[in-house]
Design an enzyme around this catalytic site. Sequence first.
Site, PDB file in Angstrom:
ATOM      1  CE  LYS A   1      -5.091  -1.345  10.672  1.00  0.00           C
ATOM      2  NZ  LYS A   1      -3.935  -1.471   9.792  1.00  0.00           N
TER       3      LYS A   1
ATOM      4  CG  ASN B   1       1.175   1.304   4.894  1.00  0.00           C
ATOM      5  OD1 ASN B   1       0.986   2.057   5.852  1.00  0.00           O
ATOM      6  ND2 ASN B   1       0.682   1.565   3.683  1.00  0.00           N
TER       7      ASN B   1
ATOM      8  CB  SER C   1      -4.878   1.290  14.351  1.00  0.00           C
ATOM      9  OG  SER C   1      -5.680   2.348  14.836  1.00  0.00           O
TER      10      SER C   1
ATOM     11  CB  SER D   1      -0.225   3.792  -4.364  1.00  0.00           C
ATOM     12  OG  SER D   1      -1.287   3.404  -3.505  1.00  0.00           O
ATOM     13  NE  ARG D   2      -4.738   5.323  -2.223  1.00  0.00           N
ATOM     14  CZ  ARG D   2      -5.801   5.179  -1.455  1.00  0.00           C
ATOM     15  NH1 ARG D   2      -6.165   6.143  -0.651  1.00  0.00           N
ATOM     16  NH2 ARG D   2      -6.517   4.079  -1.495  1.00  0.00           N
TER      17      ARG D   2
ATOM     18  CE1 TYR E   1      -8.185   0.465   9.940  1.00  0.00           C
ATOM     19  CE2 TYR E   1      -8.269   1.308  12.174  1.00  0.00           C
ATOM     20  CZ  TYR E   1      -7.638   1.248  10.948  1.00  0.00           C
ATOM     21  OH  TYR E   1      -6.474   1.938  10.733  1.00  0.00           O
TER      22      TYR E   1
ATOM     23  N   GLY F   1       0.821  -1.212   0.000  1.00  0.00           N
ATOM     24  CA  GLY F   1       0.000   0.000   0.000  1.00  0.00           C
ATOM     25  C   GLY F   1       0.849   1.252   0.000  1.00  0.00           C
TER      26      GLY F   1
ATOM     27  CB  ALA G   1     -11.654  -7.382  15.030  1.00  0.00           C
TER      28      ALA G   1
ATOM     29  CB  ILE H   1      -1.628   9.399  10.435  1.00  0.00           C
ATOM     30  CG1 ILE H   1      -1.082   8.614  11.641  1.00  0.00           C
ATOM     31  CG2 ILE H   1      -0.504   9.913   9.538  1.00  0.00           C
ATOM     32  CD1 ILE H   1      -0.171   9.354  12.579  1.00  0.00           C
TER      33      ILE H   1
HETATM   34  P1  NAP Z   1      -4.744   5.205   2.709  1.00  0.00           P
HETATM   35  O1  NAP Z   1      -4.234   6.574   2.416  1.00  0.00           O
HETATM   36  O2  NAP Z   1      -6.202   4.915   2.543  1.00  0.00           O
HETATM   37  O3  NAP Z   1      -3.890   4.163   1.867  1.00  0.00           O
HETATM   38  C1  NAP Z   1      -4.173   2.790   1.942  1.00  0.00           C
HETATM   39  C2  NAP Z   1      -3.209   2.022   1.083  1.00  0.00           C
HETATM   40  O4  NAP Z   1      -3.551   0.613   1.169  1.00  0.00           O
HETATM   41  C3  NAP Z   1      -3.290   2.411  -0.372  1.00  0.00           C
HETATM   42  O5  NAP Z   1      -1.977   2.481  -0.891  1.00  0.00           O
HETATM   43  C4  NAP Z   1      -4.056   1.258  -1.004  1.00  0.00           C
HETATM   44  O6  NAP Z   1      -3.677   0.986  -2.341  1.00  0.00           O
HETATM   45  C5  NAP Z   1      -3.587   0.094  -0.138  1.00  0.00           C
HETATM   46  N1  NAP Z   1      -4.486  -1.066  -0.260  1.00  0.00           N
HETATM   47  C6  NAP Z   1      -5.786  -1.162   0.092  1.00  0.00           C
HETATM   48  N2  NAP Z   1      -6.258  -2.398  -0.180  1.00  0.00           N
HETATM   49  C7  NAP Z   1      -5.224  -3.097  -0.715  1.00  0.00           C
HETATM   50  C8  NAP Z   1      -5.072  -4.434  -1.195  1.00  0.00           C
HETATM   51  N3  NAP Z   1      -6.081  -5.306  -1.187  1.00  0.00           N
HETATM   52  N4  NAP Z   1      -3.858  -4.806  -1.688  1.00  0.00           N
HETATM   53  C9  NAP Z   1      -2.817  -3.946  -1.713  1.00  0.00           C
HETATM   54  N5  NAP Z   1      -2.905  -2.662  -1.265  1.00  0.00           N
HETATM   55  C10 NAP Z   1      -4.092  -2.251  -0.776  1.00  0.00           C
HETATM   56  O7  NAP Z   1      -4.415   4.783   4.200  1.00  0.00           O
HETATM   57  P2  NAP Z   1      -3.347   5.317   5.259  1.00  0.00           P
HETATM   58  O8  NAP Z   1      -4.035   6.253   6.171  1.00  0.00           O
HETATM   59  O9  NAP Z   1      -2.076   5.711   4.592  1.00  0.00           O
HETATM   60  O10 NAP Z   1      -3.131   3.975   6.097  1.00  0.00           O
HETATM   61  C11 NAP Z   1      -2.014   3.121   5.941  1.00  0.00           C
HETATM   62  C12 NAP Z   1      -2.059   2.092   7.068  1.00  0.00           C
HETATM   63  O11 NAP Z   1      -1.994   2.769   8.320  1.00  0.00           O
HETATM   64  C13 NAP Z   1      -3.357   1.273   7.088  1.00  0.00           C
HETATM   65  O12 NAP Z   1      -3.075  -0.054   7.477  1.00  0.00           O
HETATM   66  C14 NAP Z   1      -4.175   1.972   8.153  1.00  0.00           C
HETATM   67  O13 NAP Z   1      -5.113   1.103   8.735  1.00  0.00           O
HETATM   68  C15 NAP Z   1      -3.084   2.370   9.135  1.00  0.00           C
HETATM   69  N6  NAP Z   1      -3.434   3.452  10.042  1.00  0.00           N
HETATM   70  C16 NAP Z   1      -3.797   4.676   9.551  1.00  0.00           C
HETATM   71  C17 NAP Z   1      -4.115   5.698  10.468  1.00  0.00           C
HETATM   72  C18 NAP Z   1      -4.503   7.073  10.016  1.00  0.00           C
HETATM   73  O14 NAP Z   1      -4.899   7.879  10.878  1.00  0.00           O
HETATM   74  N7  NAP Z   1      -4.411   7.405   8.743  1.00  0.00           N
HETATM   75  C19 NAP Z   1      -4.079   5.444  11.841  1.00  0.00           C
HETATM   76  C20 NAP Z   1      -3.714   4.182  12.285  1.00  0.00           C
HETATM   77  C21 NAP Z   1      -3.377   3.196  11.376  1.00  0.00           C
HETATM   78  P3  NAP Z   1      -4.350   1.738  -3.602  1.00  0.00           P
HETATM   79  O15 NAP Z   1      -3.818   3.142  -3.563  1.00  0.00           O
HETATM   80  O16 NAP Z   1      -3.838   0.950  -4.756  1.00  0.00           O
HETATM   81  O17 NAP Z   1      -5.837   1.669  -3.367  1.00  0.00           O
END
Ligand code: NAP
Length: 251
Positions: free
Chosen positions: A163, A94, A146, A14-15, A159, A12, A161, A192
Amino acid sequence: MELEGKVSLVTGASRGIGRAIALKLASLGAMVAVNYVEIEPSNRDDAGEVVQSIVDAGGKAMPVEADIRNSDAVKAMVEQVAEKWGRIDILVNNAGINKDTLLLRMSDDDWDAVIETNLKGAFLCTKHAVRHMMKQQWGRVISISSVVGRVGNAGQCNYAASKGGIIAFTKSVAREMGSRNITVNAIAPGFIVTDMTNRLPQETRDGLLSLIPLARLGQPEDVAELVAFLASEKAGYITGQVITIDGGAFP
Ligand code: NAP
């Protein structure tokens, strides 16, 4: 260049947080496989942009497509990386999704999608990547959990469960892999700023901010710094841990 010569795979990437992790690892000299998934709308261009940024800065990176829910796709991705660069040293689990709603409104599909992506995806990537780390007698597995996996959250039982499952998975695999010089750790971020949290209503975001002693939301780069440390030689005696990075909200 603390990670010179190390080969990393970031799911993941890409962003959001994954993108920041990929750029950080590359800035420290690691080769980075930037995973993305071909589900509509495709983020191939975003993954390509991450790879291009790394290459433009003098680093080594390649895009690798795989849906982390699919065992065959994950296996093929891991083999692609190992064939290209000869080894896999660092895996960052990730990729993740959320489908939030209260328990009584949650569909079976919403439950399955989140558990399959967040928990089964981490299992599959770890299982296939550690085979290479075991041969090398060196490895780092870092999974993004998380704070919700530690303390729970109304409206996020699927979510939370997934994490919480990552935390238990991490502690178990750390016990299995210690004798192979492979460390296995989890990071529990708080709030974040990414696409995932930008979807929340402003009043929810304001409410979350009021819980944070450091009085700011986290940035993807905050998490990336911690990943880089756990991936380095300096963190070689840390395993089976969950490290919270949340501005002090949930000590
Ligand atoms: P995000 O911006 O929504 O990015 C999610 C990433 O996961 C994207 O690159 C997406 O790929 C990829 N993805 C989703 N389904 C996938 C699959 N089946 N196979 C491969 N890649 C997949 O999320 P984020 O906020 O950066 O979160 C990253 C991680 O941190 C996640 O595990 C999230 O639960 C965790 N987290 C985030 C926060 C927060 O506040 N943001 C807090 C705690 C934990 P595509 O771009 O190709 O769709």
